[in-house]
Motif scaffolding. Structure first.
Motif, PDB file in Angstrom:
ATOM      1  N   GLU A 125      -6.508  -5.269  10.176  1.00  0.00           N
ATOM      2  CA  GLU A 125      -6.002  -6.186   9.153  1.00  0.00           C
ATOM      3  C   GLU A 125      -7.004  -7.282   8.806  1.00  0.00           C
ATOM      4  O   GLU A 125      -6.632  -8.435   8.596  1.00  0.00           O
ATOM      5  N   GLU A 127       6.682  -0.621  10.932  1.00  0.00           N
ATOM      6  CA  GLU A 127       5.235  -0.670  11.110  1.00  0.00           C
ATOM      7  C   GLU A 127       4.796  -2.111  11.322  1.00  0.00           C
ATOM      8  O   GLU A 127       3.665  -2.487  11.040  1.00  0.00           O
ATOM      9  N   HIS A 128       5.754  -2.918  11.815  1.00  0.00           N
ATOM     10  CA  HIS A 128       5.524  -4.359  11.909  1.00  0.00           C
ATOM     11  C   HIS A 128       5.264  -4.733  13.363  1.00  0.00           C
ATOM     12  O   HIS A 128       5.935  -4.245  14.268  1.00  0.00           O
ATOM     13  N   HIS A 144      -0.784  -1.013  12.364  1.00  0.00           N
ATOM     14  CA  HIS A 144      -0.028   0.221  12.559  1.00  0.00           C
ATOM     15  C   HIS A 144      -0.977   1.415  12.660  1.00  0.00           C
ATOM     16  O   HIS A 144      -0.863   2.258  13.550  1.00  0.00           O
ATOM     17  N   ARG A 190      -1.202  -5.666   0.741  1.00  0.00           N
ATOM     18  CA  ARG A 190      -2.561  -6.182   0.541  1.00  0.00           C
ATOM     19  C   ARG A 190      -2.709  -6.753  -0.854  1.00  0.00           C
ATOM     20  O   ARG A 190      -1.863  -6.578  -1.727  1.00  0.00           O
ATOM     21  N   GLY A 196       3.167   4.328   0.480  1.00  0.00           N
ATOM     22  CA  GLY A 196       3.424   5.163   1.641  1.00  0.00           C
ATOM     23  C   GLY A 196       3.368   4.427   2.963  1.00  0.00           C
ATOM     24  O   GLY A 196       3.497   5.030   4.022  1.00  0.00           O
ATOM     25  N   THR A 197       3.151   3.093   2.942  1.00  0.00           N
ATOM     26  CA  THR A 197       3.116   2.325   4.188  1.00  0.00           C
ATOM     27  C   THR A 197       4.061   1.133   4.052  1.00  0.00           C
ATOM     28  O   THR A 197       4.697   0.934   3.012  1.00  0.00           O
ATOM     29  N   GLU A 198       4.119   0.329   5.119  1.00  0.00           N
ATOM     30  CA  GLU A 198       4.851  -0.942   5.051  1.00  0.00           C
ATOM     31  C   GLU A 198       3.854  -2.086   5.045  1.00  0.00           C
ATOM     32  O   GLU A 198       4.158  -3.201   5.452  1.00  0.00           O
ATOM     33  N   HIS A 199       2.616  -1.784   4.608  1.00  0.00           N
ATOM     34  CA  HIS A 199       1.531  -2.744   4.705  1.00  0.00           C
ATOM     35  C   HIS A 199       1.258  -3.338   3.330  1.00  0.00           C
ATOM     36  O   HIS A 199       1.250  -2.640   2.336  1.00  0.00           O
ATOM     37  N   ARG A 213       4.802  -7.715  16.361  1.00  0.00           N
ATOM     38  CA  ARG A 213       5.112  -9.108  16.712  1.00  0.00           C
ATOM     39  C   ARG A 213       4.807  -9.363  18.173  1.00  0.00           C
ATOM     40  O   ARG A 213       4.573  -8.446  18.966  1.00  0.00           O
ATOM     41  N   LEU A 223      -7.362  -0.613   8.658  1.00  0.00           N
ATOM     42  CA  LEU A 223      -6.738  -1.333   7.551  1.00  0.00           C
ATOM     43  C   LEU A 223      -5.517  -2.100   8.048  1.00  0.00           C
ATOM     44  O   LEU A 223      -5.306  -3.254   7.700  1.00  0.00           O
ATOM     45  N   SER A 224      -4.702  -1.415   8.879  1.00  0.00           N
ATOM     46  CA  SER A 224      -3.492  -2.095   9.372  1.00  0.00           C
ATOM     47  C   SER A 224      -3.385  -1.918  10.880  1.00  0.00           C
ATOM     48  O   SER A 224      -3.940  -0.976  11.457  1.00  0.00           O
ATOM     49  N   VAL A 242       0.881  -1.172   0.000  1.00  0.00           N
ATOM     50  CA  VAL A 242       0.000   0.000   0.000  1.00  0.00           C
ATOM     51  C   VAL A 242       0.919   1.222   0.000  1.00  0.00           C
ATOM     52  O   VAL A 242       1.776   1.335   0.878  1.00  0.00           O
ATOM     53  N   SER A 271       9.706  -9.406   8.029  1.00  0.00           N
ATOM     54  CA  SER A 271       8.464  -8.800   7.542  1.00  0.00           C
ATOM     55  C   SER A 271       8.456  -8.809   6.020  1.00  0.00           C
ATOM     56  O   SER A 271       9.496  -8.868   5.372  1.00  0.00           O
TER      57      SER A 271
END
Lengths: 577, 577
Positions: free
Chosen positions: B531, B445-446, B558, A448, A443-446, B448, B555-556, A441, A556
């Motif tokens: 998520e 942004e992970h 984060h 999908r 601008g994020t580290e997410h 655990r 959405l996430s 996505v 990740s």
């Protein structure tokens, strides 16, 4: 000690205000329980006094072993129906053997529950899914109502399915006894009116909410008194109205259940089903009521308590019992503070057994049937079918199968089919898991699904997220999935399996992962893993899979893409995950 | 068309070089197949010629319907053992009814396979997990070897379990026939030597690798020729050596299998097990060989092809067949290019049936038993037990149960127990899922597990990741989990359920989520989700759950922590996920 005898939690601090509230609740519950216990004995095909016996010892034992403050145990509709089905399959109704088998069923079910509780197997009850139990209870309600229709019309109808019952009813329609129908039909109409209209009416006359509600609960007792009086005064028993007749007075004599190995073996499966269904019903009532007062119950100790209650029922000549919904709610609303309320209700039932039974002689069976019908129709919730259809076709199928088989064949077939079908549907679903090609996505580290979100991907790098644990039913599916994906892109250099939804990898799937890695290596493609969970990683580290893996394991997905996305990704293995 | 007749893929372009290679491979396979087919008929308790019949029509039909270029079908050890167990349970060995039942079993199994293929039910075979199939094949190898020991010693031993077989063997030890033991024992030693030492020896004499390998494969034929000659010359049959005797020559007459409803019903379960085991064995061989040449097979079409082969076997008087491991590898190594190689081998077998049978008169059964023993001992891989123990105790239990029940009771009990136990262990595992309280890995942004990683958390905000789909066996577990977590922290304000590992939520779990949300609301705590995967969200949006939810859907994870971590988080609902 306290874990096994929850009575120690409350008895030492027991005081006068609690006593007052418990005694009041016990009085209301006893008045409600007298007609119910007689009616459910009738439903189970047993003599009326057996219902009274099943409402004394179980209440006392639950007060000692139970963890709910307000649950009231005793005969309930669904378990009584299941008892009739189980025993009726083995012995003829009305014989001493029939009563013996019902007592043995209570003993066996009690032992099973107690053992399950001691082994802490309460989680087994979870395998009765919500749609199955809801469908089962609706269907049971319909079956019970159908079986009681015969009593209201004064004819006889037997059978364990709606087809048998309905056929028998229609065949005997010519035998309808009009006085019986008048009493039974009148009682049904009266009880429906009481349930719907009496409480608001009383409140209009200025009674408090609690008082009006309490009086409305006494409707069945009023019906019993009035119809018994009518039969006695008009001599209706001579005109064909079936009455309860001679009910032996006096407390039950403690006795062992019949110790017949062949009988116990035949009763094993029904006893297990009765135990599980009764337990699920009871625990959900107990949990709902406990949550309202921020109390907690212990599901495994509840097994022990219900086990003790059933063993107690068997030793005092009763039949299978469990926690009942309506009586527990009445107990709760009437302000019961501790299980002592149940013990006091047991005393009330014992007094009724000692002194009231002569008054029951002229009680028409049609009145009891009417109380059953009005009670069970509230169990029927066919709207749940529609709600479930909207949410999940699989759950709907399990619910529908349970309902149709319960109605069409019988209670045991229905519940077994429901459980087995839910499991098969679940396994089928996990055998063809959902998966998604994922991208970042912006601008994020997410990451999908590329098909659902606007995301960024890197050429030559394929990230696949498999939304299921990897285990034998889907291991080969995974092989096909990765093979096909690799075959579709000739420029492919790296495949990252994003494992955020992979909760474990069994031996079969490990074998498949090795196979996938070999095949990708042959094609010059490296296989990487990302977001492997701790427990999964622990297990992989016990094998040589990681040392043979062509690619790396990344903490990740973001790290995987950042490192592999740079041209000529370094050939590193990442320690730990 | 091509999907159902894969022959259309290769036959139109068939040319002379392919023909030359296929013919050479067919010659080698035929030589190998003659003793094998006789031996496996013996193992199945059938007359020797039935093995020949089962090696003609199936090869031809597989050439038309099969998608593997190199698979060779015919009688194989494990399926022959299962045939003996299935038919031996119903009829006495050596009777015409026994042969009839074996033929019916092939027909029934063929029909089942073909139907499963047409309905594309190949995934059903995935329910045989790797540990179960591996344990089953090892145990079958031991059972087969034990059953053949009797033939080598010239005594009779019957039974479908190691216990029965072993007891019978020991009881008859006094009846050992020494000439038989000499021939059988000699053949075993010779074949073991051929397998281990002959190829290197031949290569030292200057033969090429392929030539030496090919000659070494002819070991069983050599043993057959030499021992047959010995019996004939020394008249050993008169001294108690059991011989194959009169084998009718000529091709089998096509005939329908016995159409006996009761027989087919009794054979239904064994036929299903034989179908699935045979299919799994065959498909894994086919897939391994296809991958080596970057070819693909179609698992569902393979069901159709094996179904046709078995129906063909039944119509020509044969018994159940499947793709065999060793003969397919020989076919592949000998350079077979297309399924025509199989068709040519069928011609070879037909010629053998026409002209070679008189030569088989003096062939000692002990020699055939020796070839079986040496072949099946390579199937036994008890080391797999140890490897599986290290990786997964659950998989180990399923494997051990399969082995012990196969050896102790029989093949059907073993495989059924293995499948059922694997499923129960899986369900048990998912009913008590792994879960973790998670925090942010610093600088990312992970998120655990707080117990495994150095992560950051926000006070008053609890993030729980449940590592399993939410469905009925674990729905109540989730309720307990969140209740306990909420009770443990009085300062708690927000609970975020991180759903990255939640692949679906069934009706029971939805009910539980609603319950959790109500209870948390009562305690002044909001419930959020993060998520949530697309398919799960789609489903939730069909209900009113999201409109009642006290918190939001992020959405996430984060985003959830960023938004909720700021003091006085805004009361927003996030659209879409």
């Amino acid at each position: 000690m306290r874990r096994f005898f929850p009575i120690l939690d409350w008895a030492p601090g027991y005081n006068r205000p609690a006593f007052a509230q418990d005694a009041m609740a016990a009085l209301i519950v006893t008045i409600m329980l007298i007609p119910q216990s007689l009616a459910y004995a009738l439903l189970a095909g047993l003599p009326a006094e057996v219902g009274l016996y099943a409402s004394i010892a179980p209440l006392l034992l639950y007060a000692i072993f139970g963890t709910s403050r307000t649950l009231a145990v005793g005969p309930v509709a669904v378990v009584s129906l299941m008892t009739a089905a189980a025993v009726g399959n083995l012995v003829a109704t009305g014989t001493p053997e029939y009563l013996g088998a019902a007592i043995a069923l209570a003993a066996l079910s009690g032992l099973m529950l107690a053992v399950m509780g001691m082994l802490r197997l309460g989680f087994l009850a979870n395998f009765l899914s919500h749609p199955v139990i809801s469908g089962f209870i609706s269907a049971s309600g319909l079956l019970i109502a159908a079986s009681q229709l015969a009593h209201i019309m004064g004819i006889s109808a037997h059978g364990h399915s709606l087809i048998e019952l309905g056929g028998d009813l229609i065949a005997h329609l010519g035998d309808i006894n009009l006085p019986t129908l008048a009493i039974g039909g009148g009682a049904v109409l009266f009880l429906v009116w009481v349930r719907g209209a009496l409480k608001p009416l009383l409140m209009r006359f200025g009674l408090s909410d609690a008082m009006a509600g309490g009086l409305a609960k006494a409707g069945p007792v009023l019906a019993v008194i009035v119809t018994t009086g009518l039969v006695w005064m008009l001599g209706l028993d001579a005109r064909g109205v079936a009455i309860v007749g001679d009910v032996p007075s006096g407390l039950p004599t403690p006795a062992l259940p019949p110790l017949d190995v062949a009988l116990w073996r035949d009763l094993a499966v029904p006893a297990l089903l009765i135990s599980v269904v009764g337990y699920v019903e009871s625990v959900s009532v107990a949990q709902t009521l406990a949550a309202k007062r921020r109390q907690r119950i212990d599901p495994d100790q509840e097994l022990v308590a219900l086990g003790a209650s059933n063993i107690g029922s068997a030793l005092s000549g009763g039949f299978p019992v469990t926690g009942g919904f309506s009586r527990s709610v009445v107990n709760f609303d009437a302000g019961a503070q501790t299980p002592a309320a149940g013990a006091f209700a047991a005393v009330g039932m014992a007094l009724a057994t000692l002194f009231l039974t002569p008054l029951l002689f002229f009680l028409p069976k049609a009145t009891l049937a009417a109380t059953i019908i009005v009670a069970v129709l509230t169990l029927v919730d066919l709207g749940a079918l529609k709600r479930t259809w909207v949410y999940s076709k699989a759950d709907f199928s399990a619910m529908l199968a349970t309902i149709l088989l319960t109605l069409g064949i019988g209670v045991e077939a229905g519940i077994l089919a429901g459980v087995v079908l839910s499991l098969i549907l679940y396994l089928w679903r996990t055998s063809r898991p959902h998966h998604a090609v994922v991208g970042r996505v912006p601008g994020t580290e997410h990451f999908r699904n590329v098909a659902r979100h606007k995301v960024e991907t890197v050429p030559g790098l394929l990230s696949i997220r498999v939304d299921e644990s990897l285990y034998f039913p889907n291991a080969r599916y995974l092989e096909d999935l990765v093979n096909d994906a690799a075959a579709a892109d000739p420029a492919l250099r790296d495949v990252v399996l994003m494992c955020s939804a992979v909760n474990f990898i069994d031996s079969s799937a490990l074998e498949s992962l090795e196979m996938i890695d070999h095949r990708l290596q042959d094609a010059g493609i490296r296989l990487h893993l990302s977001e492997v969970k701790g427990p999964v990683m622990d297990r992989l580290e016990r094998t040589d899979f990681l040392s043979h893996l062509s690619g790396q394991v990344f903490l990740s997905q973001h790290e995987a893409v950042t490192r592999l996305g740079a041209a000529g990704a370094p050939d590193l293995k990442l320690a730990g995950a």
